[in-house]
Design a protein around this motif. Structure first.
Motif, PDB file in Angstrom:
ATOM      1  N   SER A   1      16.319  -8.861 -15.832  1.00 49.86           N
ATOM      2  CA  SER A   1      15.320  -8.047 -16.528  1.00 49.86           C
ATOM      3  C   SER A   1      13.910  -8.567 -16.330  1.00 49.86           C
ATOM      4  CB  SER A   1      15.639  -8.014 -18.031  1.00 49.86           C
ATOM      5  OG  SER A   1      15.626  -9.331 -18.564  1.00 49.86           O
ATOM      6  N   THR A   2      13.730  -9.561 -15.455  1.00 49.11           N
ATOM      7  CA  THR A   2      12.404 -10.131 -15.243  1.00 49.11           C
ATOM      8  C   THR A   2      11.827  -9.782 -13.879  1.00 49.11           C
ATOM      9  OG1 THR A   2      13.410 -12.183 -14.432  1.00 49.11           O
ATOM     10  CG2 THR A   2      12.889 -12.060 -16.791  1.00 49.11           C
ATOM     11  N   THR A   3      12.677  -9.559 -12.879  1.00 50.53           N
ATOM     12  CA  THR A   3      12.206  -9.260 -11.530  1.00 50.53           C
ATOM     13  C   THR A   3      12.504  -7.810 -11.186  1.00 50.53           C
ATOM     14  OG1 THR A   3      12.641 -11.541 -10.870  1.00 50.53           O
ATOM     15  CG2 THR A   3      12.296  -9.926  -9.108  1.00 50.53           C
ATOM     16  N   PRO A   4      11.492  -6.967 -11.003  1.00 51.20           N
ATOM     17  CA  PRO A   4      11.758  -5.548 -10.693  1.00 51.20           C
ATOM     18  C   PRO A   4      12.260  -5.394  -9.261  1.00 51.20           C
ATOM     19  CG  PRO A   4       9.408  -5.976 -10.613  1.00 51.20           C
ATOM     20  CD  PRO A   4      10.045  -7.242 -11.096  1.00 51.20           C
ATOM     21  N   TRP A   5      13.088  -4.377  -9.074  1.00 44.49           N
ATOM     22  CA  TRP A   5      13.553  -4.083  -7.723  1.00 44.49           C
ATOM     23  C   TRP A   5      12.966  -2.777  -7.191  1.00 44.49           C
ATOM     24  CZ3 TRP A   5      16.351   0.338  -6.540  1.00 44.49           C
ATOM     25  CH2 TRP A   5      16.924   1.022  -7.600  1.00 44.49           C
ATOM     26  N   SER A   6      12.198  -2.061  -8.075  1.00 42.10           N
ATOM     27  CA  SER A   6      11.614  -0.804  -7.634  1.00 42.10           C
ATOM     28  C   SER A   6      10.373  -0.498  -8.462  1.00 42.10           C
ATOM     29  CB  SER A   6      12.633   0.324  -7.771  1.00 42.10           C
ATOM     30  OG  SER A   6      12.129   1.530  -7.238  1.00 42.10           O
ATOM     31  N   TYR A   7       9.434   0.251  -7.877  1.00 46.19           N
ATOM     32  CA  TYR A   7       8.188   0.636  -8.542  1.00 46.19           C
ATOM     33  C   TYR A   7       8.254   2.098  -8.957  1.00 46.19           C
ATOM     34  CZ  TYR A   7       3.178   1.388  -9.282  1.00 46.19           C
ATOM     35  OH  TYR A   7       1.954   1.695  -9.828  1.00 46.19           O
TER      36      TYR A   7
ATOM     37  N   ARG B   1      -1.429  -5.411 -10.603  1.00 48.25           N
ATOM     38  CA  ARG B   1      -2.256  -4.865  -9.534  1.00 48.25           C
ATOM     39  C   ARG B   1      -1.663  -3.563  -9.008  1.00 48.25           C
ATOM     40  NH1 ARG B   1      -3.126  -7.396  -3.492  1.00 48.25           N
ATOM     41  NH2 ARG B   1      -4.395  -5.673  -2.693  1.00 48.25           N
ATOM     42  N   TYR B   2      -0.325  -3.514  -8.874  1.00 51.84           N
ATOM     43  CA  TYR B   2       0.324  -2.273  -8.442  1.00 51.84           C
ATOM     44  C   TYR B   2      -0.108  -1.109  -9.326  1.00 51.84           C
ATOM     45  CZ  TYR B   2       3.814  -4.138  -5.153  1.00 51.84           C
ATOM     46  OH  TYR B   2       4.433  -4.681  -4.087  1.00 51.84           O
ATOM     47  N   VAL B   3       0.006  -1.312 -10.649  1.00 52.87           N
ATOM     48  CA  VAL B   3      -0.294  -0.243 -11.609  1.00 52.87           C
ATOM     49  C   VAL B   3      -1.761   0.154 -11.518  1.00 52.87           C
ATOM     50  CG1 VAL B   3      -0.206   0.419 -14.038  1.00 52.87           C
ATOM     51  CG2 VAL B   3       1.540  -1.112 -13.110  1.00 52.87           C
ATOM     52  N   LEU B   4      -2.642  -0.836 -11.418  1.00 53.78           N
ATOM     53  CA  LEU B   4      -4.082  -0.546 -11.312  1.00 53.78           C
ATOM     54  C   LEU B   4      -4.390   0.225 -10.041  1.00 53.78           C
ATOM     55  CD1 LEU B   4      -7.000  -0.798 -12.195  1.00 53.78           C
ATOM     56  CD2 LEU B   4      -7.050  -3.090 -11.173  1.00 53.78           C
ATOM     57  N   GLU B   5      -3.811  -0.183  -8.924  1.00 56.89           N
ATOM     58  CA  GLU B   5      -4.071   0.502  -7.653  1.00 56.89           C
ATOM     59  C   GLU B   5      -3.646   1.974  -7.737  1.00 56.89           C
ATOM     60  OE1 GLU B   5      -5.679  -0.506  -5.175  1.00 56.89           O
ATOM     61  OE2 GLU B   5      -5.553  -2.677  -4.986  1.00 56.89           O
ATOM     62  N   THR B   6      -2.491   2.237  -8.363  1.00 56.34           N
ATOM     63  CA  THR B   6      -2.039   3.629  -8.510  1.00 56.34           C
ATOM     64  C   THR B   6      -2.999   4.418  -9.395  1.00 56.34           C
ATOM     65  OG1 THR B   6       0.259   2.946  -8.253  1.00 56.34           O
ATOM     66  CG2 THR B   6      -0.128   5.107  -9.229  1.00 56.34           C
ATOM     67  N   ALA B   7      -3.451   3.799 -10.500  1.00 52.26           N
ATOM     68  CA  ALA B   7      -4.386   4.471 -11.404  1.00 52.26           C
ATOM     69  C   ALA B   7      -5.691   4.808 -10.692  1.00 52.26           C
ATOM     70  CB  ALA B   7      -4.644   3.597 -12.628  1.00 52.26           C
ATOM     71  N   GLU B   8      -6.218   3.855  -9.928  1.00 53.93           N
ATOM     72  CA  GLU B   8      -7.474   4.105  -9.225  1.00 53.93           C
ATOM     73  C   GLU B   8      -7.280   5.117  -8.098  1.00 53.93           C
ATOM     74  OE1 GLU B   8      -8.864   0.183  -8.206  1.00 53.93           O
ATOM     75  OE2 GLU B   8      -9.888  -0.032 -10.140  1.00 53.93           O
ATOM     76  N   ASP B   9      -6.082   5.150  -7.518  1.00 52.70           N
ATOM     77  CA  ASP B   9      -5.784   6.184  -6.532  1.00 52.70           C
ATOM     78  C   ASP B   9      -5.793   7.562  -7.195  1.00 52.70           C
ATOM     79  OD1 ASP B   9      -5.446   6.743  -3.897  1.00 52.70           O
ATOM     80  OD2 ASP B   9      -3.291   6.379  -3.842  1.00 52.70           O
ATOM     81  N   LEU B  10      -5.276   7.638  -8.410  1.00 53.24           N
ATOM     82  CA  LEU B  10      -5.313   8.891  -9.175  1.00 53.24           C
ATOM     83  C   LEU B  10      -6.755   9.296  -9.461  1.00 53.24           C
ATOM     84  CD1 LEU B  10      -2.404   8.211 -11.695  1.00 53.24           C
ATOM     85  CD2 LEU B  10      -2.542  10.205 -10.204  1.00 53.24           C
TER      86      LEU B  10
ATOM     87  N   GLU C   1       0.825  -1.206   0.000  1.00 56.02           N
ATOM     88  CA  GLU C   1       0.000   0.000   0.000  1.00 56.02           C
ATOM     89  C   GLU C   1       0.856   1.252   0.000  1.00 56.02           C
ATOM     90  OE1 GLU C   1      -3.767   1.969   2.403  1.00 56.02           O
ATOM     91  OE2 GLU C   1      -2.933   0.041   3.014  1.00 56.02           O
ATOM     92  N   GLN C   2       1.963   1.231   0.731  1.00 58.65           N
ATOM     93  CA  GLN C   2       2.860   2.389   0.740  1.00 58.65           C
ATOM     94  C   GLN C   2       3.494   2.598  -0.621  1.00 58.65           C
ATOM     95  OE1 GLN C   2       5.699   1.686   3.804  1.00 58.65           O
ATOM     96  NE2 GLN C   2       4.182   1.623   5.459  1.00 58.65           N
ATOM     97  N   ILE C   3       3.715   1.514  -1.364  1.00 59.31           N
ATOM     98  CA  ILE C   3       4.403   1.610  -2.651  1.00 59.31           C
ATOM     99  C   ILE C   3       3.483   2.148  -3.732  1.00 59.31           C
ATOM    100  CG2 ILE C   3       5.447   0.236  -4.499  1.00 59.31           C
ATOM    101  CD1 ILE C   3       6.785  -1.445  -2.361  1.00 59.31           C
ATOM    102  N   TYR C   4       2.238   1.639  -3.803  1.00 57.57           N
ATOM    103  CA  TYR C   4       1.382   2.084  -4.904  1.00 57.57           C
ATOM    104  C   TYR C   4       0.495   3.272  -4.553  1.00 57.57           C
ATOM    105  CZ  TYR C   4      -2.330  -0.878  -2.782  1.00 57.57           C
ATOM    106  OH  TYR C   4      -3.254  -1.448  -1.942  1.00 57.57           O
ATOM    107  N   THR C   5       0.412   3.636  -3.272  1.00 52.36           N
ATOM    108  CA  THR C   5      -0.412   4.784  -2.892  1.00 52.36           C
ATOM    109  C   THR C   5       0.212   6.078  -3.388  1.00 52.36           C
ATOM    110  OG1 THR C   5      -1.179   3.641  -0.922  1.00 52.36           O
ATOM    111  CG2 THR C   5      -1.411   6.035  -0.949  1.00 52.36           C
ATOM    112  N   LEU C   6      -0.639   6.957  -3.859  1.00 53.42           N
ATOM    113  CA  LEU C   6      -0.174   8.229  -4.415  1.00 53.42           C
ATOM    114  C   LEU C   6       0.493   9.071  -3.337  1.00 53.42           C
ATOM    115  CD1 LEU C   6      -0.625   9.009  -7.373  1.00 53.42           C
ATOM    116  CD2 LEU C   6      -2.446  10.523  -6.612  1.00 53.42           C
ATOM    117  N   SER C   7       1.659   9.582  -3.624  1.00 54.30           N
ATOM    118  CA  SER C   7       2.374  10.420  -2.665  1.00 54.30           C
ATOM    119  C   SER C   7       1.824  11.849  -2.686  1.00 54.30           C
ATOM    120  CB  SER C   7       3.863  10.440  -2.978  1.00 54.30           C
ATOM    121  OG  SER C   7       4.105  11.117  -4.210  1.00 54.30           O
TER     122      SER C   7
END
Length: 778
Positions: free
Chosen positions: A412-418, A341-350, A52-58
């Motif tokens: 190049s397959t596992t992200p380390w940051s959002y 899901r991360y991307v969707l959560e950020t979009a819906e937060d926007l 939640e801290q990662i995808y929530t809009l700052s």
């Protein structure tokens, strides 16, 4: 002494039970840590606790978007209010341009007449040259006959070896050669008649001695390259037709000016009931091009007509700000994948943050592929179910899922940051503007990108990134920035080999208040044309030439005390503190501990010899003092400033040998910015910029993706300085783990090693001495 307490017993005081208890505590901590790690790995506890801290809009993102939404809305409202007056000014401009085009059309008719006369003269000269060539052939034949008779007469009367016989033989040989020349000149004249690219000079004849009845050759008249007269005649007809069109366009422009005046008085805008639309202009017909038009002696190219039909169309109303974030799959399917899901959560937060502006939509591209057809760049492009589309009005951007995450070079397959909120913010700000500026990256000089992080950073800064082949393509009209990254072959200039000058294109484009960014490195070859042009902007990449071998070696900068690596070649740069260069990174320096900006494998930059090194000193603030380079010529002022430099302890190596050393007054320059100032009115100036970076690794993925280093922020700060239209988004990405230890220098690492080695040993020694003394004297 309290003998009844366990903690004052001899066993505890003197260590045996103490050591046992310490070992047990350490073992329990290790087991607990391992258990938590295993559970989090198996059940995703870490992600569930932190997602939640990662995808929530700052708050920073909310503030950035809110500010720009308000600014854009105000600009659109002002634009719409001023639209009638704007269109009236457009109509006035069109009338002036139509009048200019009418003048050009008249001149083009005159030019066409002149070119026809020139071509007619060429035909006359050809006819004269051919007549002379044929006459000279007959003369050569007669002279050969005379020379043969002379030789026969002299040789029969005096013999073969006499002086007169030998002279007659020489005359005969010359006559034979002149006949061959005359025959060749016939062919040359005929070839010149049909030539499309050049004129072959006619051969000279040998001068024969004065003899009785000898005929002298007639000299040739100068001949001009021939051009087909039918092209000139066609162009005259086109020029006369365009003259009529120009007159008609002047009438249309005058009528449109009156229409615009009435619309402005009534406050009428396109779409309103009382608005009257302007008439369309009549397009001009293009001229037929001569293949060697410029090579005709005295011929002139027809003058271009004003292209206001394309660039001065009447402006239309702009609507309210509306942004759609479109996911190309069903919502339930997106939620099943953690990354999506991360991307969707950020979009819906926007959407929750800006409900009147942003809407999240879902289109299943498998069930309804035609719904995303317009978003395809080409007929071969594909829109995948993992794509995300950001759209506003007629503008849209299509992003792959990976664009919202940061990956390492090795995985190049596992992200380390959002990176979701930064990507969404950049996309939204770019589509709500009427037109995004273009950043072109040159591709035809062996430019080698080891990764594409720099291109992503340009896109995040609000640019549309396009490749550019300067040799074959024109620079796009909306291009505001050109990036030259690690070229390995030189830029073209007009010379005996090439009719194309890439340098001239760059220069003309920079005159229009644009910006150039050049990345070089010690491995870059010497590029005379490009570097000579950069020298005009005060930029010289430092090199040393070996006087014995002629080899050229770059200056490699080494700073063992300010390096992340033991070899001293991964330098932590010093921020400049005064001047234009310092103003670029003021925000970066305003925090207690500014981010380290890294120049890996870097050379150095010097000011060009033509630039005077000046010292600026503020009379009211003596501490505001700095040095910069300055150049002035023909009303143009260019000043070059340091952006980042080495420490005073750095040295420069060439071929492994030290060739220079920095000091407090003259550190090695690692990045510079040159600003050209042109007065656009008596009180207003506009600027062009050239940024030079002496390390290509500065813009590598390794350094730009890191939240520890400041390279990404530094480049965004530079883009903010030179940008006139973009809104730079410098929101940080959110790593799943922190690796701050990466940023320590070699000197700091040595200090920590000493501290961590010496202090524990000293403490242990002190405790040992204390225990020994207590045991001995207790």
């Amino acid at each position: 002494m309290r003998t009844g307490s366990f903690f004052y017993s001899r066993k505890f005081r003197y260590g045996s039970l103490s050591i046992t208890l310490t070992a047990l505590v350490i073992a329990l901590v290790v087991l607990l840590n391992a258990g938590v790690s295993a559970l989090s790995s198996k059940y995703g506890l870490y992600i569930d606790l932190t997602a939640e801290q990662i995808y929530t809009l700052s708050d920073a993102c909310r503030e950035l978007l809110d500010t720009n939404f308000k600014t854009t809305a105000a600009e659109r409202e002002a634009f719409n209010q001023n639209l009638p007056q704007t269109n009236h000014k457009v109509a006035q401009t069109n009338l002036a341009r139509a009048a200019d085009s009418q003048k050009n059309a008249g001149w083009n008719v005159e030019l066409a007449d002149r070119n026809i006369a020139i071509i007619q003269r060429n035909l006359e000269l050809f006819s004269k040259s051919m007549a002379i060539a044929e006459s000279n052939l007959a003369i050569a034949q007669d002279n050969l006959e005379l020379a043969q008779k002379l030789y026969d007469y002299v040789s029969t009367r005096e013999g073969e070896d006499t002086e007169n016989t030998l002279a007659a033989a020489a005359i005969l040989a010359a006559a034979e050669e002149n006949l061959a020349v005359a025959e060749a000149n016939i062919d040359i004249v005929a070839a010149n008649r049909a030539a499309a690219s050049g004129f072959t000079p006619l051969a000279d004849y040998d001068t024969l001695e004065q003899l009785e009845r000898y005929k002298f050759f007639e000299p040739f008249a100068p001949q001009i390259v021939y051009e087909d007269s039918t092209i000139a005649a066609e162009n005259k007809a086109i020029a006369e037709e365009n003259l009529d069109i120009a007159a008609r366009n002047v009438e249309i422009a005058a009528s449109n000016l009156e229409i615009a005046r009435k619309n402005a008085e009534a406050g009428a805008v396109p779409g309103s009931a009382n608005h009257k639309d302007p008439q369309a202009y009549v397009p001009y017909k293009p001229f037929v091009k001569f293949t060697t038009y410029q090579k005709i002696n005295g011929a002139e190219t027809p003058r271009e007509y004003e292209s206001y039909l394309e660039t001065e169309a009447e402006s239309k109303l702009v609507g309210e700000i509306k942004v759609d974030i479109i996911f190309c799959d069903d919502r339930d399917a997106i939620l099943e994948n953690p990354l999506r899901r991360y991307v969707l959560e950020t979009a819906e937060d926007l959407e929750r943050a800006f409900p009147d502006i942003i809407k999240v939509k879902f289109i299943n591209v498998w069930k309804n592929p035609s719904a995303v057809q317009k978003y395809k760049g080409t007929a071969l492009s594909q829109i995948y179910s993992t794509n995300v589309i950001v759209e506003s009005g007629t503008e849209w951007r299509v992003y792959a899922l990976n664009a919202f995450f940061v990956f390492s070079d090795t995985d190049s397959t596992t992200p380390w940051s959002y990176n979701g909120e930064k990507k969404f913010a950049a996309a939204i700000l770019s589509v709500i503007k009427a037109e995004s500026p273009i950043a072109c990256v040159t591709i035809n000089h062996g430019e080698a990108f080891t990764d594409y992080e720099l291109l992503g950073l340009l896109a995040d800064a609000g640019y549309i990134v396009q490749p550019l082949d300067l040799a074959t393509q024109e620079i796009p009209e909306d291009c505001r920035l050109i990036v030259v990254y690690n070229p390995t072959s030189d830029f073209l200039v007009k010379d005996n080999v090439s009719d194309i000058s890439e340098i001239a294109k760059l220069n003309a484009w920079l005159d229009e208040f644009n910006s150039l960014m050049v990345f070089m490195s010690p491995s870059s070859p010497v590029l005379p044309n490009l570097e000579e042009y950069l020298e005009e902007w005060g930029i010289v990449f430092d090199r040393t030439r070996d006087p014995d071998t002629g080899e050229v070696y770059p200056h490699m900068i080494k700073d063992s005390g300010q390096s992340l690596t033991a070899d001293g070649m991964t330098i932590i740069a010093e921020y400049t503190e005064k001047g234009l260069g310092a103003s670029i990174h003021t925000d970066m320096r305003s925090v207690p501990y500014p981010a380290k900006v890294i120049f890996k494998d870097t050379m150095s930059i010097s000011y060009a010899p033509a630039y005077s090194v000046l010292t600026y000193e503020d009379e009211e603030d003596p501490t505001n003092k700095y040095r910069y380079g300055s150049y002035y010529s023909n009303g143009v002022t260019r000043n070059i400033f340091d952006v980042f430099a080495s420490s005073p302890n750095a040295v420069a190596l060439a071929a492994g040998e030290q060739v220079a050393a920095a000091n407090s007054l003259e550190p090695f320059r690692l990045m510079t910015i040159t600003r050209e100032t042109q007065m656009v009115s008596n009180t207003e100036a506009d600027y062009s910029y050239v940024i030079a970076c002496a390390s290509t690794a500065f813009a590598s993925r390794e350094l730009l993706q890191s939240n520890v280093y400041g390279n990404s922020d530094a480049l965004l700060s530079v883009l903010r300085q030179v940008s006139k239209e973009t809104i730079v988004v410098d929101l940080p990405h959110k790593p799943f783990a922190k690796t701050d230890i990466e940023s320590i220098t070699t000197a700091e690492a040595n200090q920590y090693t000493i501290v961590l080695s010496v202090i524990p040993a000293t403490v242990a020694l002190g405790i040992g001495i204390f225990v020994t003394v207590r045991r001995r004297y207790s």
